[in-house]
Design an enzyme around this catalytic site. Structure first.
Site, PDB file in Angstrom:
ATOM      1  N   GLY A  91      -3.953  -4.052  -6.809  1.00  0.00           N
ATOM      2  CA  GLY A  91      -3.602  -5.512  -6.044  1.00  0.00           C
ATOM      3  C   GLY A  91      -5.022  -6.094  -6.160  1.00  0.00           C
ATOM      4  CE  LYS A  92      -5.151 -12.307  -4.860  1.00  0.00           C
ATOM      5  NZ  LYS A  92      -5.018 -13.656  -4.620  1.00  0.00           N
ATOM      6  CB  SER A 110      -5.425  -2.425  -1.577  1.00  0.00           C
ATOM      7  OG  SER A 110      -3.984  -2.624  -1.940  1.00  0.00           O
ATOM      8  CB  VAL A 111      -6.723   0.395  -5.972  1.00  0.00           C
ATOM      9  CG1 VAL A 111      -6.341   1.290  -7.229  1.00  0.00           C
ATOM     10  CG2 VAL A 111      -7.676  -0.769  -6.470  1.00  0.00           C
ATOM     11  CG  ASP A 170       1.620 -10.458   2.713  1.00  0.00           C
ATOM     12  OD1 ASP A 170       2.347 -11.313   2.425  1.00  0.00           O
ATOM     13  OD2 ASP A 170       1.143  -9.637   2.153  1.00  0.00           O
ATOM     14  CB  ILE A 220       1.193   3.548  -7.262  1.00  0.00           C
ATOM     15  CG1 ILE A 220       1.164   4.745  -6.816  1.00  0.00           C
ATOM     16  CG2 ILE A 220       2.813   2.968  -6.972  1.00  0.00           C
ATOM     17  CD1 ILE A 220       1.425   5.376  -5.328  1.00  0.00           C
ATOM     18  CB  SER A 221       0.074  -0.742  -6.550  1.00  0.00           C
ATOM     19  OG  SER A 221      -0.513  -1.888  -5.953  1.00  0.00           O
TER      20      SER A 221
HETATM   21  P1  ADP Z   1      -1.456  -4.805  -1.428  1.00  0.00           P
HETATM   22  O1  ADP Z   1      -2.281  -5.394  -0.387  1.00  0.00           O
HETATM   23  O2  ADP Z   1      -2.237  -4.516  -2.713  1.00  0.00           O
HETATM   24  O3  ADP Z   1      -0.064  -5.557  -1.805  1.00  0.00           O
HETATM   25  P2  ADP Z   1       0.224  -2.589  -0.457  1.00  0.00           P
HETATM   26  O4  ADP Z   1       0.184  -2.068   0.788  1.00  0.00           O
HETATM   27  O5  ADP Z   1       1.564  -3.654  -0.542  1.00  0.00           O
HETATM   28  O6  ADP Z   1      -0.909  -3.187  -0.905  1.00  0.00           O
HETATM   29  O7  ADP Z   1       0.432  -1.511  -1.688  1.00  0.00           O
HETATM   30  C1  ADP Z   1       0.788  -2.033  -2.933  1.00  0.00           C
HETATM   31  C2  ADP Z   1       2.039  -1.424  -3.662  1.00  0.00           C
HETATM   32  O8  ADP Z   1       1.839   0.154  -3.572  1.00  0.00           O
HETATM   33  C3  ADP Z   1       3.091  -1.433  -3.040  1.00  0.00           C
HETATM   34  O9  ADP Z   1       3.809  -2.496  -3.241  1.00  0.00           O
HETATM   35  C4  ADP Z   1       4.115  -0.340  -3.353  1.00  0.00           C
HETATM   36  O10 ADP Z   1       4.707  -0.185  -4.667  1.00  0.00           O
HETATM   37  C5  ADP Z   1       2.889   0.628  -3.570  1.00  0.00           C
HETATM   38  N1  ADP Z   1       2.599   1.692  -2.185  1.00  0.00           N
HETATM   39  C6  ADP Z   1       1.993   1.215  -1.268  1.00  0.00           C
HETATM   40  N2  ADP Z   1       1.927   2.075  -0.282  1.00  0.00           N
HETATM   41  C7  ADP Z   1       2.939   3.142  -0.701  1.00  0.00           C
HETATM   42  C8  ADP Z   1       3.501   4.254   0.075  1.00  0.00           C
HETATM   43  N3  ADP Z   1       3.105   4.541   1.296  1.00  0.00           N
HETATM   44  N4  ADP Z   1       4.282   4.901  -0.748  1.00  0.00           N
HETATM   45  C9  ADP Z   1       4.758   4.328  -1.840  1.00  0.00           C
HETATM   46  N5  ADP Z   1       4.285   3.317  -2.345  1.00  0.00           N
HETATM   47  C10 ADP Z   1       3.411   2.579  -1.892  1.00  0.00           C
HETATM   48 MN    MN Z   2       1.746  -5.464  -0.842  1.00  0.00          MN
END
Ligand code: ADP
Ligand code: MN
Length: 521
Positions: free
Chosen positions: A266-267, A269-270, A409, A263-264
């Site tokens: 990031g720096k 996490s994935v 954050d 889904i994502s």
């Molecule tokens: P990061 O530290 O990389 O920002 P996040 O926890 O914000 O980590 O997760 C990154 C992205 O993954 C979020 O912006 C969201 O779009 C998606 N995401 C994370 N957790 C969930 C979840 N429980 N349900 C749906 N999407 C999620």
């Molecule tokens: Mn985030």
């Protein structure tokens, strides 16, 4: 003789009580294709052995881990993590090695003392693990860093000798040549240790120099190759073999049905989406859709986050003893604890399913693999915008008062707009308690983000950052400008720190902020 240790695979006895669930592909695609990339790594015996060793070492260093589970779904270490497929692969390797040993015996018998021998090599099953043999042969045509070229023939003129009569020295002179060889060592890669031969007037014979040169070259290539491998494993496949093994085990245990995709990225996490499966533990329900947050084990990005965790007294005692990889696990652990606190307070946030090392599984906010949009990405009607604002204000207060947490954050990036009506908070690995040495600064920053977002979004009722700060913390800081306000915040933090220094334990210095709630920590 055997290039891979025979005793490396776990004894078949361990394979016995494996899970009864059928093996599934954690990537949710057809079994063969998707697994072939990860299996090569995951199933390597060498890796499995290392993982095993590490697991033992780390479980020794984390004896309290079993006790950290606090949510209704957290099962700590108790899911069955053995993998039938992996054990099958290991047994196959064991079998193949025996087959090869037999082949070797037959080869020997066949050839006997005969001078002409026949090799059975092509029929072997096991090939040396990650053999470097082909790279060890230096290609002497390769002149990328040819030391000979760098050497200007100034000491010996074209004619091949200097001096006259009996003082003549040719280019073949041993001393000159030896010195020259020593000087040429300078041209080796900088990381190649050559010692202080030049200063010592060391004279290297051609033979020794050539051997060294050969070695230097192969080392250089080897490290370039290793580096490339590492890059690929982190950048391209997003998760390293260890993480893949963890995910694989989750699917293989039946806890997750399939992992559908990322889904994502990031720096730090994935995040993957997965369909939930079952546990055989009663009264535990895995959500139909899950989000898997994999905290990256590449360390660089975490360096600047030190300040969050280093000063968090909940983790203080453990911080100093941990290596960076364990610190990353603590981020995951922190996110789990914080989410559980929020859950208990009724704040809309993902529900923790399980934590395994640096991998946190939680409920998925969204539907049919589509995550709920971030506040920054949705276009809300002014009515919804106003509703969202009041929800956020209320959540910030709950977070502070009931969970004893500051998000740290908080912004439109970490708030999801779910089902067109509710704001959900995510990403709380960095959240701290208000008494954290920088806790109030973090809160003020959160307030700034929130109030700017909603003010820009047209919510006229939105408090400004200072009003919001007071509304959340009840601290009633009266400064009417940013600079003074910030100064008062820092003064409060310092007061709290001094108090801690004096009394040796954390006591809230803030009025209206009672004892931290007990959250099983
Ligand atoms: P990061 O530290 O990389 O920002 P996040 O926890 O914000 O980590 O997760 C990154 C992205 O993954 C979020 O912006 C969201 O779009 C998606 N995401 C994370 N957790 C969930 C979840 N429980 N349900 C749906 N999407 C999620
Ligand atoms: Mn985030």
């Amino acid at each position: 003789m055997d290039p891979v240790g025979v005793a490396a695979a776990p004894a078949p006895a361990e394979a016995g009580p494996g899970p009864a669930w059928p093996s599934k592909c954690p990537w949710g695609a057809a079994k063969g294709a998707a697994m072939s990339c990860s299996l090569a790594d995951v199933m390597s015996e060498q890796l499995a052995k290392e993982l095993q060793l590490e697991e033992e070492e780390e479980s020794a260093a984390f004896p309290e881990r079993a006790a950290v589970a606090e949510g209704p779904f957290v099962t700590g270490e108790n899911i069955d993590t053995s993998s039938d497929l992996m054990l099958a692969q290991m047994l196959q390797m064991e079998f193949d090695r025996e087959y090869d040993a037999q082949l070797r015996r037959e080869e020997k018998k066949f050839n006997g003392d005969s001078k002409v021998s026949i090799s059975f090599e092509n029929y072997r099953k096991v090939h040396p693990f990650d053999s470097d043999s082909s790279e060890d042969e230096v290609d002497w045509q390769d002149t990328r860093h040819d030391p000979y070229r760098a050497d200007k023939p100034t000491t010996t003129p074209k004619k091949g000798f200097i001096g006259k009569g009996k003082d003549i020295t040719t280019k073949h002179d041993e001393v000159v040549c030896g010195r020259k060889n020593t000087a040429r060592m300078e041209n080796f890669a900088p990381e190649f240790q050559v010692g202080d031969g030049i200063g010592m007037d060391l004279k290297l014979s051609n033979q020794v120099f050539n051997a060294l040169k050969q070695h230097a070259y192969s080392e250089e290539r080897r490290s370039a190759r290793l580096h490339e491998k590492k890059e690929h494993s982190t950048a391209e496949k997003a998760v390293d073999p260890k993480t893949r093994l963890l995910l694989y085990k989750m699917v293989n245990s039946g806890m997750l049905e399939t992992i559908t995709g990322c889904i994502s990225t990031g720096k730090e996490s994935v995040v993957f989406h997965a369909y939930g499966g079952n546990t055989n533990e009663e009264d535990k329900v895995i959500p139909p859709e899950c989000a898997i947050k994999v905290f990256k084990t590449t360390l660089n990005e975490f360096k600047n986050r030190d300040k969050y965790i280093k000063d968090d007294y909940r983790f203080k005692d453990r911080f100093s003893k941990l290596n960076p990889r364990k610190i990353i696990r603590m981020w995951a652990e922190k996110e789990m604890h914080n989410l559980t606190r929020m859950q208990n307070a009724g704040i809309p946030c993902p529900q923790v399913v399980i934590l395994k090392k640096h991998v946190l599984v939680m409920s998925f906010i969204g539907q049919d693999q589509a995550p709920a949009p971030k506040l920054k990405d949705v276009k809300l009607s002014s009515e919804d915008m106003k509703k969202a604002y009041y929800q956020v204000l209320h959540m910030m207060q709950q977070l502070y008062k009931e969970c004893n947490l500051v998000h740290a954050d908080l912004s439109e990036y970490n708030m999801l707009w779910h089902e067109g009506k509710v704001v959900w908070l995510i990403d709380v690995s960095q959240s701290v308690e208000p008494t954290h040495p920088h806790g109030l600064e973090f809160l003020f920053r959160d307030c700034r983000n929130v109030s700017q977002f909603f003010q820009k979004g047209g919510v006229t009722e939105a408090l400004n950052e200072r009003e919001l700060f007071n509304a959340v913390s009840n601290l009633n800081i009266t400064a009417d400008n940013e600079v003074d306000f910030q100064a008062e915040i820092e003064a409060l933090e310092k007061m709290n720190e001094d108090h801690v220094q004096k009394h040796g334990k954390k006591v809230s210095a803030f009025p209206g902020d009672g004892d931290p709630p007990v959250c099983g920590e």
